[in-house]
Design a protein around this motif. Structure first.
Motif, PDB file in Angstrom:
ATOM      1  N   GLN A   1      57.485  57.632 -22.875  1.00  0.00           N
ATOM      2  CA  GLN A   1      57.807  56.315 -22.322  1.00  0.00           C
ATOM      3  C   GLN A   1      57.746  56.363 -20.811  1.00  0.00           C
ATOM      4  O   GLN A   1      58.155  57.336 -20.188  1.00  0.00           O
ATOM      5  N   ILE A   2      57.218  55.312 -20.213  1.00  0.00           N
ATOM      6  CA  ILE A   2      57.153  55.231 -18.752  1.00  0.00           C
ATOM      7  C   ILE A   2      56.942  53.768 -18.367  1.00  0.00           C
ATOM      8  O   ILE A   2      56.477  52.961 -19.174  1.00  0.00           O
ATOM      9  N   TRP A   3      57.285  53.432 -17.138  1.00  0.00           N
ATOM     10  CA  TRP A   3      57.073  52.079 -16.625  1.00  0.00           C
ATOM     11  C   TRP A   3      55.774  51.999 -15.823  1.00  0.00           C
ATOM     12  O   TRP A   3      55.012  51.053 -15.962  1.00  0.00           O
ATOM     13  N   TRP A   4      55.548  53.005 -14.975  1.00  0.00           N
ATOM     14  CA  TRP A   4      54.353  53.041 -14.126  1.00  0.00           C
ATOM     15  C   TRP A   4      53.378  54.040 -14.738  1.00  0.00           C
ATOM     16  O   TRP A   4      53.542  55.240 -14.622  1.00  0.00           O
ATOM     17  N   PHE A   5      52.335  53.523 -15.387  1.00  0.00           N
ATOM     18  CA  PHE A   5      51.351  54.381 -16.055  1.00  0.00           C
ATOM     19  C   PHE A   5      50.102  54.479 -15.188  1.00  0.00           C
ATOM     20  O   PHE A   5      49.418  53.483 -14.950  1.00  0.00           O
ATOM     21  N   GLU A   6      49.814  55.685 -14.738  1.00  0.00           N
ATOM     22  CA  GLU A   6      48.638  55.887 -13.878  1.00  0.00           C
ATOM     23  C   GLU A   6      48.085  57.292 -14.071  1.00  0.00           C
ATOM     24  O   GLU A   6      48.817  58.279 -14.006  1.00  0.00           O
ATOM     25  N   VAL A   7      46.780  57.366 -14.311  1.00  0.00           N
ATOM     26  CA  VAL A   7      46.073  58.635 -14.496  1.00  0.00           C
ATOM     27  C   VAL A   7      44.822  58.589 -13.628  1.00  0.00           C
ATOM     28  O   VAL A   7      44.018  57.651 -13.728  1.00  0.00           O
ATOM     29  N   ASP A   8      44.651  59.590 -12.766  1.00  0.00           N
ATOM     30  CA  ASP A   8      43.497  59.656 -11.865  1.00  0.00           C
ATOM     31  C   ASP A   8      42.821  61.016 -11.996  1.00  0.00           C
ATOM     32  O   ASP A   8      43.485  62.029 -12.255  1.00  0.00           O
ATOM     33  N   GLY A   9      41.518  61.031 -11.787  1.00  0.00           N
ATOM     34  CA  GLY A   9      40.792  62.290 -11.840  1.00  0.00           C
ATOM     35  C   GLY A   9      39.511  62.231 -11.034  1.00  0.00           C
ATOM     36  O   GLY A   9      39.061  61.157 -10.618  1.00  0.00           O
ATOM     37  N   VAL A  10      38.913  63.406 -10.839  1.00  0.00           N
ATOM     38  CA  VAL A  10      37.662  63.499 -10.090  1.00  0.00           C
ATOM     39  C   VAL A  10      36.865  64.682 -10.612  1.00  0.00           C
ATOM     40  O   VAL A  10      37.441  65.691 -11.034  1.00  0.00           O
ATOM     41  N   VAL A  11      35.571  64.545 -10.640  1.00  0.00           N
ATOM     42  CA  VAL A  11      34.684  65.650 -10.973  1.00  0.00           C
ATOM     43  C   VAL A  11      33.520  65.634  -9.988  1.00  0.00           C
ATOM     44  O   VAL A  11      32.961  64.580  -9.682  1.00  0.00           O
ATOM     45  N   LYS A  12      33.196  66.805  -9.483  1.00  0.00           N
ATOM     46  CA  LYS A  12      32.095  66.962  -8.533  1.00  0.00           C
ATOM     47  C   LYS A  12      31.115  67.956  -9.142  1.00  0.00           C
ATOM     48  O   LYS A  12      31.461  69.119  -9.359  1.00  0.00           O
ATOM     49  N   PHE A  13      29.899  67.468  -9.435  1.00  0.00           N
ATOM     50  CA  PHE A  13      28.948  68.313 -10.155  1.00  0.00           C
ATOM     51  C   PHE A  13      27.517  67.868  -9.832  1.00  0.00           C
ATOM     52  O   PHE A  13      27.268  66.681  -9.632  1.00  0.00           O
ATOM     53  N   PRO A  14      26.570  68.818  -9.792  1.00  0.00           N
ATOM     54  CA  PRO A  14      25.166  68.451  -9.533  1.00  0.00           C
ATOM     55  C   PRO A  14      24.493  67.889 -10.785  1.00  0.00           C
ATOM     56  O   PRO A  14      23.620  68.514 -11.391  1.00  0.00           O
ATOM     57  N   PHE A  15      24.885  66.686 -11.183  1.00  0.00           N
ATOM     58  CA  PHE A  15      24.277  66.052 -12.356  1.00  0.00           C
ATOM     59  C   PHE A  15      22.781  65.859 -12.113  1.00  0.00           C
ATOM     60  O   PHE A  15      22.382  65.367 -11.053  1.00  0.00           O
TER      61      PHE A  15
ATOM     62  N   VAL B   1      36.357  66.460 -18.811  1.00  0.00           N
ATOM     63  CA  VAL B   1      37.457  66.805 -17.910  1.00  0.00           C
ATOM     64  C   VAL B   1      38.767  66.701 -18.678  1.00  0.00           C
ATOM     65  O   VAL B   1      39.084  65.647 -19.242  1.00  0.00           O
ATOM     66  N   SER B   2      39.528  67.784 -18.733  1.00  0.00           N
ATOM     67  CA  SER B   2      40.800  67.801 -19.448  1.00  0.00           C
ATOM     68  C   SER B   2      41.866  66.996 -18.719  1.00  0.00           C
ATOM     69  O   SER B   2      41.830  66.840 -17.491  1.00  0.00           O
ATOM     70  N   ALA B   3      42.839  66.494 -19.478  1.00  0.00           N
ATOM     71  CA  ALA B   3      44.000  65.837 -18.867  1.00  0.00           C
ATOM     72  C   ALA B   3      44.711  66.787 -17.912  1.00  0.00           C
ATOM     73  O   ALA B   3      45.362  66.352 -16.962  1.00  0.00           O
ATOM     74  N   LYS B   4      44.577  68.098 -18.149  1.00  0.00           N
ATOM     75  CA  LYS B   4      45.192  69.103 -17.273  1.00  0.00           C
ATOM     76  C   LYS B   4      44.637  69.033 -15.852  1.00  0.00           C
ATOM     77  O   LYS B   4      45.302  69.448 -14.897  1.00  0.00           O
ATOM     78  N   ALA B   5      43.414  68.526 -15.716  1.00  0.00           N
ATOM     79  CA  ALA B   5      42.780  68.443 -14.393  1.00  0.00           C
ATOM     80  C   ALA B   5      43.004  67.096 -13.730  1.00  0.00           C
ATOM     81  O   ALA B   5      42.464  66.844 -12.660  1.00  0.00           O
ATOM     82  N   MET B   6      43.797  66.228 -14.348  1.00  0.00           N
ATOM     83  CA  MET B   6      44.014  64.889 -13.814  1.00  0.00           C
ATOM     84  C   MET B   6      45.390  64.773 -13.167  1.00  0.00           C
ATOM     85  O   MET B   6      46.318  65.528 -13.495  1.00  0.00           O
ATOM     86  N   ALA B   7      45.498  63.835 -12.233  1.00  0.00           N
ATOM     87  CA  ALA B   7      46.784  63.520 -11.604  1.00  0.00           C
ATOM     88  C   ALA B   7      47.456  62.431 -12.431  1.00  0.00           C
ATOM     89  O   ALA B   7      46.985  61.287 -12.472  1.00  0.00           O
ATOM     90  N   ILE B   8      48.539  62.789 -13.119  1.00  0.00           N
ATOM     91  CA  ILE B   8      49.231  61.872 -14.022  1.00  0.00           C
ATOM     92  C   ILE B   8      50.630  61.601 -13.473  1.00  0.00           C
ATOM     93  O   ILE B   8      51.419  62.535 -13.290  1.00  0.00           O
ATOM     94  N   THR B   9      50.922  60.356 -13.198  1.00  0.00           N
ATOM     95  CA  THR B   9      52.232  59.994 -12.653  1.00  0.00           C
ATOM     96  C   THR B   9      53.341  60.378 -13.629  1.00  0.00           C
ATOM     97  O   THR B   9      53.321  59.976 -14.792  1.00  0.00           O
ATOM     98  N   GLY B  10      54.292  61.186 -13.152  1.00  0.00           N
ATOM     99  CA  GLY B  10      55.449  61.579 -13.952  1.00  0.00           C
ATOM    100  C   GLY B  10      55.212  62.738 -14.896  1.00  0.00           C
ATOM    101  O   GLY B  10      56.069  63.036 -15.725  1.00  0.00           O
ATOM    102  N   ILE B  11      54.070  63.421 -14.776  1.00  0.00           N
ATOM    103  CA  ILE B  11      53.718  64.471 -15.734  1.00  0.00           C
ATOM    104  C   ILE B  11      54.703  65.633 -15.725  1.00  0.00           C
ATOM    105  O   ILE B  11      54.891  66.312 -16.738  1.00  0.00           O
ATOM    106  N   GLU B  12      55.373  65.868 -14.588  1.00  0.00           N
ATOM    107  CA  GLU B  12      56.308  66.991 -14.502  1.00  0.00           C
ATOM    108  C   GLU B  12      57.668  66.666 -15.130  1.00  0.00           C
ATOM    109  O   GLU B  12      58.484  67.570 -15.325  1.00  0.00           O
TER     110      GLU B  12
END
Length: 297
Positions: free
Chosen positions: A153-167, A119-130
């Motif tokens: 540089q950032i104070w609040w570092f948070e990265v979230d993601g999800v993948v849904k797949f028929p493993f 899963v690419s960082a592009k598919a993740m919710a990254i605080t402050g990415i914009e």
């Protein structure tokens, strides 16, 4: 000895006078191939015509494909696989196949036929990415996705993601692929800049994963401990490092498994920066031969 091996390989249809490998029925060879790995099958296919024929058998290669390989094929246009043999389908699926706008990849391991995803960082919710004061996107050939997220540089570092797949049924390991410092090429050589690198040695980053059936795992560590080598005897700075979050088990590809993952360092008493976020890997836990550190795609 060389002549004896040649005679054994050729059998009665060649220059040899006794039975050899060439006399084994192709169907029997195919049965043996069921117990071998794909690389072993390809190597043995060079021996003679019977082995070559068995090595192209659909029954052999279907046994090497994951049980739900049709779910992966569904990500591709039908014209790409409709007339392919099972061997060619195996080769097709062993190359990364993009899905969900190209920000996620799935492929089967060439040595085992087991399913891997990224899963690419592009598919993740990254605080402050914009906000370009905090984050930037860096194009690079060191990522399967050709781009990584770089934190200045950032104070609040948070990265979230999800993948849904028929493993398919297996035990999987989830890991984040990170790089301390910013890298670039100068005069054809790879160089790293640690100008913005700070804060990762003060408090640990917390990694977490959870699945739709209730499994959970977590892990904490300080990303930048330059006085210590990692378990492989390498310094973490200047290298891509896979940080293992944990494992989860899939017993059946139906229902589809949803995996959520995150990494956080939200202690706002200090800032942190100088970190590249590439991707998350989900691979079978005992998959051998995959390096855990270095400049890898």
């Amino acid at each position: 000895m060389g002549a004896s091996l040649s005679n054994l390989t050729e059998g009665t249809n060649g220059v040899g006078h006794g039975p050899g490998l060439g006399d084994i029925p192709e169907s029997c060879v195919a049965c043996v191939f069921m117990y071998l790995t794909p690389p072993e099958i390809c190597n043995l296919a060079r021996l003679n015509r019977a082995f070559r024929g068995a090595a192209s058998s659909d029954s052999v290669w279907e046994s090497k494909l994951p049980p739900n390989y049709h779910d992966i094929l569904d990500l591709l246009p039908p014209q790409m696989y409709q007339n392919l043999s099972k061997k060619d389908i195996f080769a097709l699926l062993s190359r990364p196949i993009p899905f969900e706008d190209g920000n996620k990849l799935v492929w089967i391991d060439r040595g085992t036929g087991r399913v891997c995803t990224s899963v690419s960082a592009k598919a993740m919710a990254i605080t402050g990415i914009e906000d370009r004061r905090y984050w930037n996107w860096i194009p690079t050939e060191e990522s399967r996705f050709h781009v990584v997220a770089y934190l200045q540089q950032i104070w609040w570092f948070e990265v979230d993601g999800v993948v849904k797949f028929p493993f398919p049924a297996d035990i999987y390991t989830l890991s984040f692929r990170l790089h301390i410092g910013r890298f670039s090429k100068r005069l054809g050589r790879r160089v790293c800049n640690f100008e913005h690198t700070h804060g990762w040695d003060i408090k640990p980053v917390r990694f977490e994963l959870s699945t739709s059936d209730g499994q959970q795992a977590s892990y904490e560590c300080c990303l930048d401990q330059t006085e210590h080598d990692d378990a492989y005897g390498n310094h973490k700075r200047g290298c891509w490092v896979d940080y293992k979050v944990g494992e989860f088990t899939v017993t059946d590809s139906d229902p589809v498994t949803e995996v959520r993952f995150s990494m956080k360092q939200i202690d706002c008493t200090h800032s942190k920066g100088g970190l590249c976020v590439d991707s998350v890997f989900i691979v079978p836990s005992d998959l051998k031969g995959r390096k855990r550190i270095g400049v890898l795609k």
